[in-house]
Design a protein around this motif. Structure first.
Motif, short mmCIF file in Angstrom:
data_model
loop_
_atom_site.label_atom_id
_atom_site.label_comp_id
_atom_site.label_asym_id
_atom_site.label_seq_id
_atom_site.Cartn_x
_atom_site.Cartn_y
_atom_site.Cartn_z
N THR A 125 0.82 -1.22 0.00
CA THR A 125 0.00 0.00 0.00
C THR A 125 0.85 1.26 0.00
O THR A 125 0.57 2.21 -0.73
CB THR A 125 -0.93 0.00 1.23
N GLU A 190 -8.71 2.72 -2.34
CA GLU A 190 -8.00 2.66 -1.06
C GLU A 190 -6.80 3.59 -1.05
O GLU A 190 -6.54 4.30 -0.07
CB GLU A 190 -7.56 1.22 -0.78
N TYR A 193 -7.94 7.31 -0.94
CA TYR A 193 -8.43 7.70 0.39
C TYR A 193 -7.32 7.68 1.43
O TYR A 193 -7.32 8.48 2.37
CB TYR A 193 -9.59 6.79 0.79
N TYR A 294 -17.73 3.16 0.45
CA TYR A 294 -17.44 4.59 0.33
C TYR A 294 -18.72 5.40 0.22
O TYR A 294 -18.83 6.50 0.77
CB TYR A 294 -16.52 4.85 -0.85
N ASN A 428 -11.32 6.47 9.07
CA ASN A 428 -11.91 5.78 7.94
C ASN A 428 -12.29 4.39 8.43
O ASN A 428 -11.44 3.61 8.82
CB ASN A 428 -10.86 5.68 6.83
N LEU A 430 -12.77 1.78 7.08
CA LEU A 430 -12.20 0.65 6.35
C LEU A 430 -10.82 0.28 6.87
O LEU A 430 -10.22 -0.68 6.42
CB LEU A 430 -12.14 0.97 4.86
N GLN A 432 -7.92 2.72 7.74
CA GLN A 432 -6.86 3.71 7.89
C GLN A 432 -7.36 4.86 8.76
O GLN A 432 -8.54 5.16 8.81
CB GLN A 432 -6.41 4.27 6.55
#
Length: 439
Positions: A125, A190, A193, A294, A428, A430, A432
């Motif tokens: 990432t 991803e 964001y 999202y 976030n 998801l 992070q």
């Protein structure tokens, strides 16, 4: 505008397009970027002396094409082959006889290919984020290093390794089709964001907000939305970022100290940006009957944006959206956010019950998120000693100086803020650190 200012403006606009065009032909992202940079360096040398060309993009494309031809001819002479470029030199020599006439042909496809290549799941990432900022944002290595608060050598290493991995893995420079595109789109979103979140609430360092990094992510997201207008999750992410960006002016005080969402002066929010985000959210919702993660987060952010005052916030709706998010993208971070929303909607005891079920979650053991929320809910229940201990624990875990000061202030009950906010952090859901949902 001076020649150098013009060149800088052209760089921001044309660099991703030029790199994408070259990568399609050369099938090597690293080489494409290198040749694009050579073209701009020549522009820096020539344009102040000779004047700005009538069509700067065509000039750059022609120079880059010639540089690519020279590079391939030289490689052919040395190696007797085209190495691993898999490109026919004679084909490149015939390509684009009318440079100006071909500039806009398939450029959207080329940019889309570049986005999906730079954000390929084969890359870690942090490498995806660095490469995306380099290829699509035009940021230099020192700028990327400053953005993520890492040494310049670390940022450079991430970029080099990303290019090498793409080359060694022989990743095709193409837009994935159908099911594969849907699977890989998540990796692209991803990265975008992640970049936004790192600017919105910095992981470490002295600053809480770095608006420039958020702006880069928003620019990438809008480009992606223009290229893929029929994807509700893309538009949902753009709207989510716009909702959060609308609060920039109200998020910090004069000394840069954090001002949390429920304490912010809503008159300082950017209402034109909020209207744009609401329009985008409506378009995204019209594209699907099953909102993805999202889009659900954008719906949560819209609840805050529609509230004229903090007391008007529809926490029951937010709780319901988090329940839907927990089914769509389950994670302990979703549960932390849901605990906050439930605590605001139905009382801190119910929120604390959710938090206590997460106390042994291994993915949260080194995160300040859980003790921060636990401290807030305990404080609301009147258990100040336990709340103070939780806030001190959270302060030990965070690496952001502003956030640490805020948490320690809450632990010692120093009145640096009104603390009507449900907690001192927001994320976030998801996974992070990020702006969702009370910052």
């Amino acid at each position: 505008m001076t020649p150098n200012a013009t060149i800088e403006a052209v760089w921001w606009i044309e660099q991703p397009k030029l790199t994408a065009r070259l990568a399609r032909t050369l099938r090597d992202v690293g080489l494409a970027e290198e040749i694009a940079q050579d073209a701009f360096l020549l522009a820096l040398e020539r344009w102040p002396r000779d004047g700005i060309p009538r069509n700067p993009a065509a000039w750059l494309t022609q120079v880059a094409r010639n540089r690519a031809l020279d590079r391939l001819r030289r490689t052919t002479m040395i190696d007797g082959k085209h190495r691993e470029l898999a490109v026919d030199l004679s084909e490149l020599e015939r390509e684009i006889p009318d440079i100006e006439g071909a500039l806009d042909e398939d450029i959207d496809d080329d940019l889309l290919r570049l986005i999906f290549t730079a954000c390929h799941p084969v890359l870690p990432t942090e490498q995806r984020a660095a490469l995306a900022l380099r290829l699509l944002g035009g940021l230099s290595t020192p700028e990327i290093a400053r953005a993520f608060l890492v040494p310049e050598a670390t940022a450079a290493q991430r970029i080099v390794r990303a290019k090498r991995t793409l080359r060694d893995a022989v990743i095709p420079f193409e837009t994935p089709r159908a099911q594969e595109r849907r699977e890989r789109l998540g990796a692209v979103l991803e990265v975008v964001y992640l970049i936004f979140n790192e600017g919105y609430v910095a992981t470490a360092g002295p600053d809480w907000l770095r608006a420039g990094l958020c702006g880069e992510a928003l620019r990438l997201g809008r480009s992606l939305a223009a290229l893929m207008p029929d994807q509700p999750e893309v538009q949902g992410l753009v709207s989510l970022m716009e909702f959060n960006a609308s609060r920039f002016a109200a998020r910090t005080g004069g000394a840069g100290d954090p001002i949390l969402l429920l304490d912010q002066d809503r008159g300082r929010w950017d209402w034109s940006l909020i209207r744009r985000a609401l329009d985008g959210l409506n378009r995204a919702m019209a594209l699907t009957s099953a909102p993805g993660p999202y889009l659900l987060q954008a719906m949560i952010a819209a609840c805050h944006a529609r509230a004229v005052t903090a007391a008007d916030t529809d926490w029951i709706a937010i709780s319901a959206y988090y329940q839907a998010l927990a089914l769509t993208a389950p994670s302990p971070i979703v549960e932390i956010n849901r605990a906050v929303a439930v605590g605001m909607a139905f009382g801190p005891a119910q929120g604390l019950a959710i938090v206590e079920m997460l106390k042994d979650e291994p993915r949260l053991k080194d995160s300040h998120l859980l003790p921060t929320v636990r401290g807030d809910l305990l404080q609301k229940l009147g258990h100040q000693a336990e709340a103070s201990a939780a806030f001190r624990h959270a302060a030990q875990l965070t690496r952001n100086d502003r956030e640490r000061a805020l948490l320690l202030a809450r632990a010692t009950a120093q009145p640096i803020a009104t603390f009507s906010c449900p907690f001192a952090a927001s994320w976030n859901p998801l996974g992070q650190a990020g702006p969702q949902h009370v910052r």
